[in-house]
Enzyme design. Structure first.
Site, PDB file in Angstrom:
ATOM      1  CD  GLU A   1      -2.467   1.848   0.414  1.00  0.00           C
ATOM      2  OE1 GLU A   1      -3.189   1.077  -0.236  1.00  0.00           O
ATOM      3  OE2 GLU A   1      -2.389   3.074   0.178  1.00  0.00           O
ATOM      4  CD  GLN A   2      -0.738   5.480  -3.511  1.00  0.00           C
ATOM      5  OE1 GLN A   2       0.069   5.542  -4.430  1.00  0.00           O
ATOM      6  NE2 GLN A   2      -1.945   6.006  -3.582  1.00  0.00           N
TER       7      GLN A   2
ATOM      8  CE1 TYR B   1     -24.326   4.527   4.926  1.00  0.00           C
ATOM      9  CE2 TYR B   1     -25.428   5.079   2.885  1.00  0.00           C
ATOM     10  CZ  TYR B   1     -24.281   4.735   3.575  1.00  0.00           C
ATOM     11  OH  TYR B   1     -23.105   4.620   2.897  1.00  0.00           O
TER      12      TYR B   1
HETATM   13  C1  LIG Z   1     -18.541   8.833  -3.200  1.00  0.00           C
HETATM   14  C2  LIG Z   1     -18.470   7.356  -3.305  1.00  0.00           C
HETATM   15  C3  LIG Z   1     -19.383   6.575  -2.587  1.00  0.00           C
HETATM   16  C4  LIG Z   1     -19.350   5.176  -2.700  1.00  0.00           C
HETATM   17  N1  LIG Z   1     -20.256   4.431  -2.005  1.00  0.00           N
HETATM   18  C5  LIG Z   1     -20.262   3.086  -2.151  1.00  0.00           C
HETATM   19  C6  LIG Z   1     -21.220   2.285  -1.458  1.00  0.00           C
HETATM   20  O1  LIG Z   1     -22.039   2.780  -0.689  1.00  0.00           O
HETATM   21  N2  LIG Z   1     -21.183   0.928  -1.661  1.00  0.00           N
HETATM   22  C7  LIG Z   1     -20.269   0.332  -2.502  1.00  0.00           C
HETATM   23  O2  LIG Z   1     -20.310  -0.909  -2.675  1.00  0.00           O
HETATM   24  N3  LIG Z   1     -19.331   1.084  -3.157  1.00  0.00           N
HETATM   25  C8  LIG Z   1     -19.306   2.426  -2.999  1.00  0.00           C
HETATM   26  N4  LIG Z   1     -18.370   3.182  -3.646  1.00  0.00           N
HETATM   27  C9  LIG Z   1     -17.334   2.522  -4.458  1.00  0.00           C
HETATM   28  C10 LIG Z   1     -16.210   1.965  -3.597  1.00  0.00           C
HETATM   29  O3  LIG Z   1     -15.724   2.961  -2.722  1.00  0.00           O
HETATM   30  C11 LIG Z   1     -15.067   1.460  -4.476  1.00  0.00           C
HETATM   31  O4  LIG Z   1     -15.580   0.665  -5.521  1.00  0.00           O
HETATM   32  C12 LIG Z   1     -14.094   0.616  -3.670  1.00  0.00           C
HETATM   33  O5  LIG Z   1     -13.551   1.391  -2.633  1.00  0.00           O
HETATM   34  C13 LIG Z   1     -12.987   0.097  -4.578  1.00  0.00           C
HETATM   35  O6  LIG Z   1     -11.988  -0.500  -3.781  1.00  0.00           O
HETATM   36  P1  LIG Z   1     -10.547  -0.767  -4.399  1.00  0.00           P
HETATM   37  O7  LIG Z   1      -9.782  -1.434  -3.301  1.00  0.00           O
HETATM   38  O8  LIG Z   1     -10.673  -1.460  -5.701  1.00  0.00           O
HETATM   39  O9  LIG Z   1      -9.946   0.663  -4.733  1.00  0.00           O
HETATM   40  P2  LIG Z   1      -9.524   1.844  -3.749  1.00  0.00           P
HETATM   41  O10 LIG Z   1     -10.453   1.955  -2.603  1.00  0.00           O
HETATM   42  O11 LIG Z   1      -9.320   3.037  -4.619  1.00  0.00           O
HETATM   43  O12 LIG Z   1      -8.124   1.370  -3.156  1.00  0.00           O
HETATM   44  C14 LIG Z   1      -6.946   1.400  -3.933  1.00  0.00           C
HETATM   45  C15 LIG Z   1      -5.762   1.379  -2.988  1.00  0.00           C
HETATM   46  O13 LIG Z   1      -4.561   1.278  -3.763  1.00  0.00           O
HETATM   47  C16 LIG Z   1      -3.612   2.180  -3.275  1.00  0.00           C
HETATM   48  N5  LIG Z   1      -2.709   2.514  -4.401  1.00  0.00           N
HETATM   49  C17 LIG Z   1      -2.994   3.213  -5.517  1.00  0.00           C
HETATM   50  N6  LIG Z   1      -1.916   3.305  -6.309  1.00  0.00           N
HETATM   51  C18 LIG Z   1      -0.923   2.626  -5.687  1.00  0.00           C
HETATM   52  C19 LIG Z   1       0.444   2.368  -6.021  1.00  0.00           C
HETATM   53  N7  LIG Z   1       1.001   2.811  -7.162  1.00  0.00           N
HETATM   54  N8  LIG Z   1       1.188   1.642  -5.136  1.00  0.00           N
HETATM   55  C20 LIG Z   1       0.635   1.165  -3.979  1.00  0.00           C
HETATM   56  N9  LIG Z   1      -0.638   1.404  -3.612  1.00  0.00           N
HETATM   57  C21 LIG Z   1      -1.417   2.120  -4.465  1.00  0.00           C
HETATM   58  C22 LIG Z   1      -4.428   3.365  -2.789  1.00  0.00           C
HETATM   59  O14 LIG Z   1      -3.709   4.159  -1.855  1.00  0.00           O
HETATM   60  C23 LIG Z   1      -5.634   2.666  -2.169  1.00  0.00           C
HETATM   61  O15 LIG Z   1      -5.426   2.344  -0.829  1.00  0.00           O
HETATM   62  C24 LIG Z   1     -18.379   4.561  -3.546  1.00  0.00           C
HETATM   63  C25 LIG Z   1     -17.453   5.357  -4.243  1.00  0.00           C
HETATM   64  C26 LIG Z   1     -17.500   6.738  -4.134  1.00  0.00           C
HETATM   65  C27 LIG Z   1     -16.517   7.566  -4.920  1.00  0.00           C
END
Ligand SMILES: Cc1cc2nc3c(=O)[nH]c(=O)nc-3n(C[C@H](O)[C@H](O)[C@H](O)COP(=O)(O)OP(=O)(O)OC[C@H]3O[C@@H](n4cnc5c(N)ncnc54)[C@H](O)[C@@H]3O)c2cc1C
Length: 389
Positions: free
Chosen positions: A32-33, A213
């Site tokens: 994690e970055q 909510y």
């Molecule tokens: C406003 C909003 C509301 C939402 N509400 C909901 C909801 O109610 N229910 C739902 O199911 N979904 C919801 N979502 C969607 C949900 O938040 C995302 O789909 C989910 O967080 C995706 O998770 P992820 O781990 O794929 O990506 P992310 O949460 O973006 O995590 C990516 C991780 O990778 C790390 N990273 C990035 N680049 C690098 C690198 N080069 N090297 C090392 N680490 C890196 C980042 O720091 C981060 O920790 C919402 C999204 C938004 C924007």
């Protein structure tokens, strides 16, 4: 398989994938970055498919103990508070087993997942590791980080979000498109929100809506509003909005909406510009694949991004657990191909469905909904038992 699976990104996707693989006996390393896990986002809604996935990873008791169970909700007219019919009516609520839905503070979900991963392997999560690039040879992958470390794994899973570096290395870099939508989110302590909470539901008006909510056992009201804005750019919760800015969004809205906005904590309202990408035709090349927002960044209009991400992670774990011919030359690649085959069509359909929902928000309360996936297909899916064929 002696080398670990390397996971880039310690968000919901990376942590859930790590746990799913660990529970299949696969060693993982998460990079994690950030210098600490978690983000400052507010609440998140987890539907039944996410719940089934997390339960299958042994998290049912902790999730139930931490999260709130939603009340039946409805779409409400933005001025009169009347329950709306048509596409905005939440007519499917009664058909849903509410105990399978959870509203949780994002920080609490991160905490839960991190503890579970560390319980399997205390050293599995590496913070302050910015992934830069990878190379692949016959026997494995090598990942390179900004701090100079180079690590060897049998596979690489890009869980690094909408601006994924792994995705760019696999399929080329292309900036996501600004959608013209901005999300505002704020948390109001229940003692101040109470007078405005007599009706459960989402206020829907032309061009915007206010979803509410509770999280943390009813002590906080999570409010989210989607607003059209052609000017705001940038991602993350770092951009702040004043109470005046928030109130100006709802000039003639119902007093419940204005009351909540007026009680948003000073400097506690965050703004997030929404970006979009088209579905990818493939996620996997050789020993590297994508998961979660890196594979299918989803607009949050249906609140399905995290749920779809959790579904991916559970299926990825099963693909490794159930793969035949362990140790064969192509074993890792077979697992990743199996994962992609089982997940890509559903995830891409949900991506398009979420985009479509944004269009309906644009059209206002009279917009008609033409779903690409039936309600049953969306909600009855179980990542722990879905076919891997
Ligand atoms: C406003 C909003 C509301 C939402 N509400 C909901 C909801 O109610 N229910 C739902 O199911 N979904 C919801 N979502 C969607 C949900 O938040 C995302 O789909 C989910 O967080 C995706 O998770 P992820 O781990 O794929 O990506 P992310 O949460 O973006 O995590 C990516 C991780 O990778 C790390 N990273 C990035 N680049 C690098 C690198 N080069 N090297 C090392 N680490 C890196 C980042 O720091 C981060 O920790 C919402 C999204 C938004 C924007």
């Amino acid at each position: 398989m002696n080398d670990p699976v390397l996971i880039v990104g310690g968000g919901i996707g990376g942590l859930t994938a790590a746990l799913a693989l660990q529970r299949q006996g696969v060693r993982v390393e998460v990079f994690e970055q950030a210098t600490r896990i978690g983000d400052v986002g507010a609440g998140i809604s987890l539907g039944p498919t996410a719940s089934r996935g997390l339960y299958s990873l042994g998290l049912e008791a902790s999730l139930r103990a931490t999260a709130d169970t939603p009340r039946p909700s409805a779409a409400l007219h933005f001025q009169t508070r009347e329950v709306l019919g048509g596409s905005f009516a939440d007519r499917d609520w009664r058909a849903l087993d509410q105990s399978m839905n959870h509203h949780i503070h994002r920080a609490d979900l991160y905490e839960l997942l991190t503890a579970a991963v560390r319980a399997q392997d205390a050293d599995a999560i590496h913070l302050d590791h910015v992934f830069l690039d990878f190379s692949e040879d016959r026997d494995g992958v090598t990942a390179e980080f900004a701090n100079g470390r180079r690590l060897r794994g049998c596979a690489l899973i890009g869980c690094d979000g909408i601006r994924s570096t792994v995705r760019a290395r696999l399929w080329g870099s292309e900036d996501p498109r600004f959608t013209g939508w901005v999300v505002y989110r704020f948390l109001v302590p229940m003692e101040r929100a109470q007078p405005y909470m007599s009706t459960a539901g989402t206020f829907v008006g032309p061009g915007r809506s206010l979803l509410r909510y509770t999280v943390r056992h009813g002590s906080l009201v999570n409010c989210v509003t989607f607003v059209r804005s052609e000017t705001l750019r940038g991602e993350g919760w770092s951009q702040r909005a004043s109470t005046e800015e928030l109130l100006a969004l709802f000039p003639d809205w119902h007093p419940d909406v204005r009351g909540l906005a007026a009680n948003a904590p000073f400097d506690g309202t965050a703004k997030w510009a929404l970006y979009d990408r088209d579905p990818l035709p493939a996620w996997t090349r050789g020993r590297t694949t994508l998961l979660g927002d890196a594979a299918h960044p989803m607009l949050p209009f249906l609140g399905l991004g995290a749920a779809t991400t959790i579904e991916d992670a559970v299926v990825l774990g099963r693909a490794f657990g159930e793969a035949a011919a362990v140790g064969s030359e192509t074993w890792t690649q077979d697992c990743l191909r199996c994962y992609e085959r089982a997940r890509l069509p559903r995830a891409n359909t949900l991506l398009l469905e979420s985009r479509h929902q944004g269009q309906i928000f644009d059209d206002g309360p009279d917009g008609e909904r033409r779903p690409l996936m039936s309600w049953e297909e969306r909600n009855h899916y179980d990542p722990a038992t879905a076919s891997l064929a």
